[in-house]
Motif scaffolding. Sequence first.
Motif, mmCIF file in Angstrom:
data_model
loop_
_atom_site.group_PDB
_atom_site.id
_atom_site.type_symbol
_atom_site.label_atom_id
_atom_site.label_comp_id
_atom_site.label_asym_id
_atom_site.label_seq_id
_atom_site.Cartn_x
_atom_site.Cartn_y
_atom_site.Cartn_z
ATOM 1 N N ALA A 196 6.251 3.460 1.048
ATOM 2 C CA ALA A 196 7.180 4.698 1.705
ATOM 3 C C ALA A 196 7.945 4.086 2.877
ATOM 4 C CB ALA A 196 6.212 5.582 2.445
ATOM 5 N N GLN A 197 7.519 3.026 3.648
ATOM 6 C CA GLN A 197 8.163 2.522 4.716
ATOM 7 C C GLN A 197 9.378 1.395 4.114
ATOM 8 O OE1 GLN A 197 5.982 0.359 7.641
ATOM 9 N NE2 GLN A 197 7.720 -0.362 8.755
ATOM 10 N N ALA A 198 8.955 0.548 3.097
ATOM 11 C CA ALA A 198 9.907 -0.478 2.465
ATOM 12 C C ALA A 198 10.972 0.477 1.627
ATOM 13 C CB ALA A 198 9.061 -1.201 1.540
ATOM 14 N N CYS A 199 10.559 1.826 1.371
ATOM 15 C CA CYS A 199 11.731 2.610 0.568
ATOM 16 C C CYS A 199 12.497 3.383 1.346
ATOM 17 C CB CYS A 199 10.881 2.987 -0.699
ATOM 18 S SG CYS A 199 10.445 2.029 -2.042
ATOM 19 N N GLY A 200 12.176 3.439 2.566
ATOM 20 C CA GLY A 200 12.600 4.523 3.851
ATOM 21 C C GLY A 200 14.052 4.673 3.697
ATOM 22 N N ASN A 201 14.819 3.530 3.526
ATOM 23 C CA ASN A 201 16.507 3.520 3.651
ATOM 24 C C ASN A 201 16.665 2.754 2.242
ATOM 25 O OD1 ASN A 201 16.812 4.914 5.838
ATOM 26 N ND2 ASN A 201 16.301 2.745 7.341
ATOM 27 N N PRO A 202 16.673 3.338 1.205
ATOM 28 C CA PRO A 202 16.852 2.704 0.045
ATOM 29 C C PRO A 202 18.420 2.273 -0.135
ATOM 30 C CG PRO A 202 16.769 4.729 -0.665
ATOM 31 C CD PRO A 202 16.364 4.847 0.909
ATOM 32 N N ARG A 203 18.529 0.920 -0.451
ATOM 33 C CA ARG A 203 19.978 0.284 -0.576
ATOM 34 C C ARG A 203 20.438 0.542 -2.002
ATOM 35 N NH1 ARG A 203 18.955 -5.520 2.098
ATOM 36 N NH2 ARG A 203 16.848 -5.079 1.304
ATOM 37 N N PRO A 204 21.589 1.043 -2.260
ATOM 38 C CA PRO A 204 21.994 0.886 -3.762
ATOM 39 C C PRO A 204 22.272 -0.209 -4.317
ATOM 40 C CG PRO A 204 23.444 2.127 -2.169
ATOM 41 C CD PRO A 204 22.552 1.205 -1.507
ATOM 42 N N VAL A 205 21.597 -0.708 -5.576
ATOM 43 C CA VAL A 205 21.571 -1.909 -6.102
ATOM 44 C C VAL A 205 22.397 -1.928 -7.479
ATOM 45 C CG1 VAL A 205 20.131 -3.802 -7.216
ATOM 46 C CG2 VAL A 205 19.375 -2.670 -5.197
ATOM 47 N N ALA A 206 23.305 -2.551 -7.610
ATOM 48 C CA ALA A 206 24.129 -2.541 -8.689
ATOM 49 C C ALA A 206 23.533 -3.252 -10.055
ATOM 50 C CB ALA A 206 25.644 -3.206 -8.765
ATOM 51 N N ALA A 255 0.813 -1.127 0.055
ATOM 52 C CA ALA A 255 0.077 0.023 -0.131
ATOM 53 C C ALA A 255 0.845 1.300 -0.168
ATOM 54 C CB ALA A 255 -0.846 -0.118 1.411
ATOM 55 N N SER A 256 0.519 2.419 -0.404
ATOM 56 C CA SER A 256 1.330 3.469 -0.315
ATOM 57 C C SER A 256 1.907 3.791 0.784
ATOM 58 C CB SER A 256 0.455 4.837 -1.027
ATOM 59 O OG SER A 256 -0.583 5.113 0.221
ATOM 60 N N SER A 257 1.467 3.588 2.101
ATOM 61 C CA SER A 257 2.192 3.936 3.243
ATOM 62 C C SER A 257 3.496 2.709 3.560
ATOM 63 C CB SER A 257 1.196 3.967 4.595
ATOM 64 O OG SER A 257 0.467 2.860 4.721
ATOM 65 N N GLU A 258 3.038 1.574 3.266
ATOM 66 C CA GLU A 258 3.984 0.728 3.088
ATOM 67 C C GLU A 258 5.098 0.658 1.946
ATOM 68 O OE1 GLU A 258 1.368 -2.848 2.340
ATOM 69 O OE2 GLU A 258 0.963 -2.942 4.575
#
Length: 135
Positions: free
Chosen positions: A29-39, A24-27
């Motif tokens: 935002a939480q899942a993407c809160g600390n994005p990890r760099p992906v090669a 869901a939009s709130s989830e």
Amino acid sequence: MRIAEGLTAPTLTEGIRVAPRMFASSELAQACGNPRPVARLQTPTKLLELQIGERFALSTLNVVAVNFADVAMGGVPIVIEATDSSPTVLQLRSDDPDLNQGRLYSLNSGVFSLRIRTLCGGPAVETTIQGRVAP
């Protein structure tokens, strides 16, 4: 067409976690809160071969996010998109019970592709799996 959202597997021997709408939009935002760099996104599956009438569980796909230190990272949010040919090869209607259960259903012989890409921040990283449905 977007068919599912999910999380990458921690290793290439495990399947991804997947659902038609995992976030869901709130989830999200939480899942993407600390994005990890992906090669890159890595998968051992380059060709998916199905028979007409076969169901394929998307959760059996092995997709791993790999960072710039060449370390696999599980739990990276992803989206799966399908590109079909004409005539229709896969059942891709949003009201399809199989698709709503995270499964592809093959209707006719032909080719298709699955594009799997990262969902959060930074430049999107993707991989493609080609598919073929035989009679």
